[in-house]
Design a protein around this motif. Structure first.
Motif, PDB file in Angstrom:
ATOM      1  N   ARG A 186      -4.561   0.619   0.132  1.00  0.00           N
ATOM      2  CA  ARG A 186      -4.752   0.500  -1.317  1.00  0.00           C
ATOM      3  C   ARG A 186      -6.119  -0.121  -1.542  1.00  0.00           C
ATOM      4  O   ARG A 186      -6.469  -1.129  -0.925  1.00  0.00           O
ATOM      5  N   ASP A 198      -1.354  -2.047 -12.689  1.00  0.00           N
ATOM      6  CA  ASP A 198      -1.367  -3.422 -12.212  1.00  0.00           C
ATOM      7  C   ASP A 198      -1.631  -4.370 -13.376  1.00  0.00           C
ATOM      8  O   ASP A 198      -2.285  -4.007 -14.368  1.00  0.00           O
ATOM      9  N   MET A 209      -4.167  -8.930  -2.012  1.00  0.00           N
ATOM     10  CA  MET A 209      -5.466  -8.391  -2.400  1.00  0.00           C
ATOM     11  C   MET A 209      -6.571  -9.290  -1.867  1.00  0.00           C
ATOM     12  O   MET A 209      -6.505 -10.516  -1.990  1.00  0.00           O
ATOM     13  N   GLN A 250       2.256  -7.429  -0.735  1.00  0.00           N
ATOM     14  CA  GLN A 250       0.893  -7.003  -1.038  1.00  0.00           C
ATOM     15  C   GLN A 250      -0.031  -8.220  -1.119  1.00  0.00           C
ATOM     16  O   GLN A 250       0.323  -9.256  -1.684  1.00  0.00           O
ATOM     17  N   PHE A 270      -4.724  -4.892  -0.189  1.00  0.00           N
ATOM     18  CA  PHE A 270      -5.328  -4.225  -1.338  1.00  0.00           C
ATOM     19  C   PHE A 270      -6.789  -4.660  -1.363  1.00  0.00           C
ATOM     20  O   PHE A 270      -7.104  -5.819  -1.594  1.00  0.00           O
TER      21      PHE A 270
END
Length: 918
Positions: free
Chosen positions: A641, A401, A570, A568, A610
């Motif tokens: 994740r 990442d 986070m 995605q 995430f």
């Protein structure tokens, strides 16, 4: 014997063995006085309740601090071993459904919920789990020390085997003593601040040694649990969950001056080289096993055709592969696979497999050819491990990442706008949202770059574009498999995400398709503060409504073989806790995930959350199975994740046994969270809304009070922690001495060292008390939900359980002792008084929720706390004295010296005793 009692008994036996061995080592080295003061001496043997009476001349305090640190490490190993052996005993008794979070427990629960074997297998086949290793400054133990820990733990496990003769057991005891002596002779603190390369080597150890060794055991545990559930083995075929790993070391540059484009390029190359070496070794081992002769069984035509096709495609390398192992077609096939591996760097030879999925398809064909000749056992024993390794680690080992802060991007974009001749471009960091959005609408529709090739633009712009070019070049030569997400920390609006698309355009990273350009790299917001979490749904809606984003998500899904676009997101547990306190953080995260998942569903996009969890309760930690069960309905959806940070990596994955168990908890928990249908009762949601608001207000009154920062600086060892060489990343984002600039990790670390533990419990007591007074029915509903157990409503159970643990570890007497370091008496009395009052209030209210005082309601946690407290008390006393002396020396202009070194030893020892840092 009950599992809890048996585990406690085993801890005692193992700890007695280890402490006796430690005492013998010290005595043999002439350290009798230290040996006489070791904690828990003879406690389980019944010979003493405390260390021996000290003599007139105590040993050097720094030596005692090191001894205490090692003693805590030995205690942790004894507890880890007890947990592992308890699980083994439950398996032998056929009672693993009692093992919290295990496959057995989840299979039993899902069947009870009405899920069929076919449904469970289908969900398993769709499951994706990806732990991501990070290197935040929370690992207080040197890598050398961790290596010695692993060696000692292996001896502990060996000693559980009853087959050893007295001579063999004596030899194992000597091995244990040697490992302990190495710990004693090895310095406990870092001699220099670790570099990114040091942290990368640590991550490489887990990725290249620990996880590959644990992987077969992960599969075995799943297969065994599947059989015990009464399911058919055939149903599990082709339904294995996808396990992979991610990494931040070498890619995470948020406030980290040591990570640049060069470091990222080196990391990608290092991971790819290691992955290909692993594949080559696995294939060589496979070739040694597959010695099947064409004279003993017919060669399936599919295999023969494949061999001929691959040999021709590989040219001379293919012909050379066929010359070896004549009449052994299975070996020849593996030789061709080895010959067809890609280059680690640069262009590969003609005919080489460029993607790991191509090699996996080849291995699958070879497996089916074994089954075709009746060699199913060899297919399982030889082929499945090779297939699993390629599927898990590919040609990239772990996805890397990239993370950068939105404020850095603001400066970079401002510099690019200036180069492009944009009026007032340099002022971009101060633009309002409307003006930013107008710029994004215009620029996202344009293919033009901002700067001419080679034109100087400014440090931030040049570094950002250089990074994009590294990612572009790696994808061009090695494919996209090793690239993770581009994560924008402190995402405030969709414009922060759109900026990444402009940087990619600048570097030539965008790809063309019939319907327009698209971005191959996933872009993920990191929502960290309470405000950003609340704004998260609107941010995602604006981002997903952009045509370029929708087109990119479709193309990314097609490339990954997914049936729907995936975005995605986070979510940060650390800064949200520092921002609003534990209750507001937990509930804001819950609310945000629910709303974001719904926003994605309305647009036909599945959200892949995430989870940025840390190593302590104040940063989102806690039992894995409880955390996963407490996630909102629909938040997992077969995809998990999460970060594994700092010391939690060594705690969870130090050896094959613990690593396999932790991976099982993640996969089984993700399966359960995906399939267990749960609805949030409106009355409980409403009660939590009120609880969160009250708790945040109480937390705000504390951290916003006059003098609070001075109290924090004085009453905790934050200044010593900032001197500790425990990570390559600075403790503060920009170096300013302000609460907002301090990272969440040292914030939590400092409070825990002084036994305040504020990030894990503060505000809950006031919130529960207010709810009981103002909305008694809502309070009664929450208390009833907790009394009915975790099945009733996991979110509240998880919150209260974690807060109760953090509260139990905190210690008012120790808080008061550290508070004496605060020079301003008025500030000291006022802030400490508020903290102690809230501590008492929180204990009373948690006790009311449990229906008994916390120590009575949670005896196992209480035992652990009391066991450690006896040994921690003198360390706290010593640290307070050292802090006072060191600060006096520092303020007088003295250089850091012996006092600071001893102080850092106490920091490490207390961290070992508490089981974590930040």
């Amino acid at each position: 014997m009950q599992p809890m009692v048996e585990a406690e008994d085993r801890i005692g036996r193992t700890l007695s063995f280890l402490m006796e061995a430690f005492a013998e080592v010290l005595t043999e080295l002439g350290e009798e006085r230290i040996a006489a003061r070791l904690p828990w001496a003879g406690e389980w043997a019944g010979t003493a309740d405390s260390p021996k009476e000290p003599d007139a001349e105590p040993p050097a305090p720094e030596r005692m601090a090191q001894a205490a640190s090692i003693a805590f490490q030995l205690l942790t190993m004894a507890e880890e071993n007890a947990v592992a052996q308890t699980r083994r005993a439950l398996e032998a008794e056929g009672a693993l459904d009692l093992d919290a979070g295990s496959w057995d427990q989840h299979f039993a629960r899902l069947v009870a919920f009405g899920r069929s074997e076919v449904e469970i297998a289908a969900a398993l086949g769709r499951l994706r789990v990806e732990p991501v290793l990070t290197a935040h400054p929370t690992e207080a133990k040197r890598q050398t020390v961790l290596h010695h820990h692993r060696a000692l733990y292996r001896v502990i496990v060996e000693l559980e085997n009853a087959m050893w003769s007295p001579t063999e057991r004596a030899a194992l005891r000597q091995q244990a003593k040697a490992a302990i002596e190495r710990l004693w002779r090895t310095g406990e603190i870092f001699l220099r601040k670790p570099t990114v390369a040091d942290e990368r080597r640590n991550v490489m150890h887990y990725l290249s040694e620990v996880f590959p060794a644990a992987l077969p055991w992960v599969d075995l545990r799943l297969e065994a649990a599947w059989r015990r559930a009464g399911f058919a083995a055939e149903t599990l075929e082709g339904a294995r969950p996808r396990l992979s790993f991610g990494d931040w070391v070498g890619g995470d540059r948020d406030g980290h001056p040591g990570v640049d484009a060069v470091v990222t390029r080196e990391t990608l190359a290092l991971f790819r080289g290691e992955a290909l070496e692993r594949v080559r070794a696995a294939l060589s081992d496979l070739a040694a096993h597959l010695s099947l002769s064409a004279m003993r069984q017919p060669t399936p035509s599919a295999l023969s055709d494949w061999i001929a096709e691959r040999a021709e495609a590989l040219g001379e390398a293919g012909a050379a592969a066929l010359e070896r192992n004549a009449e052994e077609p299975w070996r020849q096939a593996v030789n061709l696979m080895i010959a067809g591996l890609p280059a680690a760097q640069g262009p590969s030879a003609p005919g080489a497999r460029t993607r790991a999925t191509e090699l996996a398809a080849d291995l699958d064909l070879l497996r089916r050819s074994l089954c075709a000749v009746g060699a199913g056992r060899l297919a399982r024993e030889d082929m499945d491990p090779a297939l699993r390794g390629v599927d898990c680690f590919g040609f990239h080992l772990a996805t890397l990442d990239v993370r950068q802060n939105s404020a850095f991007h603001d400066r970079a974009l401002g510099q690019l706008l200036t180069v492009a001749g944009e009026p007032w471009g340099a002022d971009y960091p101060g633009w309002d949202l409307a003006r930013r959005n107008a710029l994004m609408r215009r620029e996202l529709a344009s293919p033009r770059p901002f700067a001419a090739p080679g034109a100087p633009a400014g440090a931030e712009a040049e570094e950002t574009v250089a990074l994009m070019k590294v990612l572009r070049d790696h994808a061009a030569t090695c494919g996209d498999e090793g690239l993770g997400a581009y994560i924008v920390s402190m995402t405030r609006s969709a414009a922060d995400l759109f900026a990444v698309l402009l940087f990619a355009r600048e570097a030539g990273m965008m790809r063309e398709s019939a319907d327009g350009p698209w971005m191959p790299l996933p872009i993920a917001p990191l929502l960290e503060t309470i405000e950003d979490l609340q704004n998260g749904p609107a941010i995602l809606e604006a981002f997903l409504d952009e045509p370029l984003v929708r087109r990119s998500l479709r193309r990314q899904a097609d490339a990954a073989g997914l049936d729907a676009p995936v975005q995605q997101v986070m979510v940060g547990y650390s800064d949200s806790g520092k921002d609003g306190g534990i209750v507001a953080s937990v509930w804001s995260l819950y609310r945000a995930q629910s709303a974001i998942a719904e926003a994605g569903a309305r647009r036909g996009v599945r959200i892949r959350f995430f989870h940025g969890r840390g190593g302590t309760i104040g940063r989102g930690a806690g039992p894995t199975h409880r955390f996963l069960r407490a996630l909102p309905p629909g938040a997992v959806a077969g995809d998990l994740r999460l970060t594994e940070q700092g010391e939690t990596i060594s705690q969870k994955y130090a050896n094959r046994v613990t690593a396999a168990h932790q991976l099982e908890l993640l996969m089984a928990g993700a399966l359960g969270a995906s399939l267990e249908a749960r609805r949030d009762p409106p009355e409980l949601v409403s009660a939590m809304d009120a609880l969160s608001a009250s708790a945040r207000a109480a937390y705000g009154r504390l951290v916003e009070a006059d003098g609070f920062l001075a109290f924090f600086d004085g009453a905790t060892p934050i200044d010593a922690i900032e001197q500790n060489r425990i990570g390559s990343r600075p403790s503060r984002r920009s170096g300013r001495r302000s609460l907002s600039d301090l990272r969440a990790i040292p914030w939590v670390f400092a409070w825990n060292q002084a036994r305040f533990g504020i990030p894990g419990w503060f505000g809950l007591g006031s919130a529960l008390e207010a709810l009981r007074s103002e909305r008694p029915q809502a309070f009664a509903a929450l208390r009833s939900a907790k009394a009915e157990g975790p099945d009733r409503w996991p979110p509240f159970h998880h919150l209260v359980s974690n807060a109760a643990t953090a509260w139990a570890v905190s210690c008012p007497e120790t808080m008061a002792a550290y508070a004496e370091l605060v020079e301003d008496e008025t500030v000291r009395r006022r802030i400490l008084g508020a903290i102690l009052a809230e501590h008492e209030r929180t204990g009373e209210m948690i006790g009311e929720i449990y229906g008994a005082p916390v120590p009575v309601a949670r005896p196992v946690v209480q035992q652990q706390v009391e066991r450690r407290d006896r040994a921690l008390a003198p360390l706290h006393e010593r640290q307070i004295a050292l802090l006072r002396r060191w600060r006096t020396e520092r303020d007088a202009g003295g250089e850091p010296g012996a006092t600071l070194t001893e102080l850092l030893l106490t920091v490490n020892a207390i961290a070992s005793g508490l089981g974590g840092t930040g």
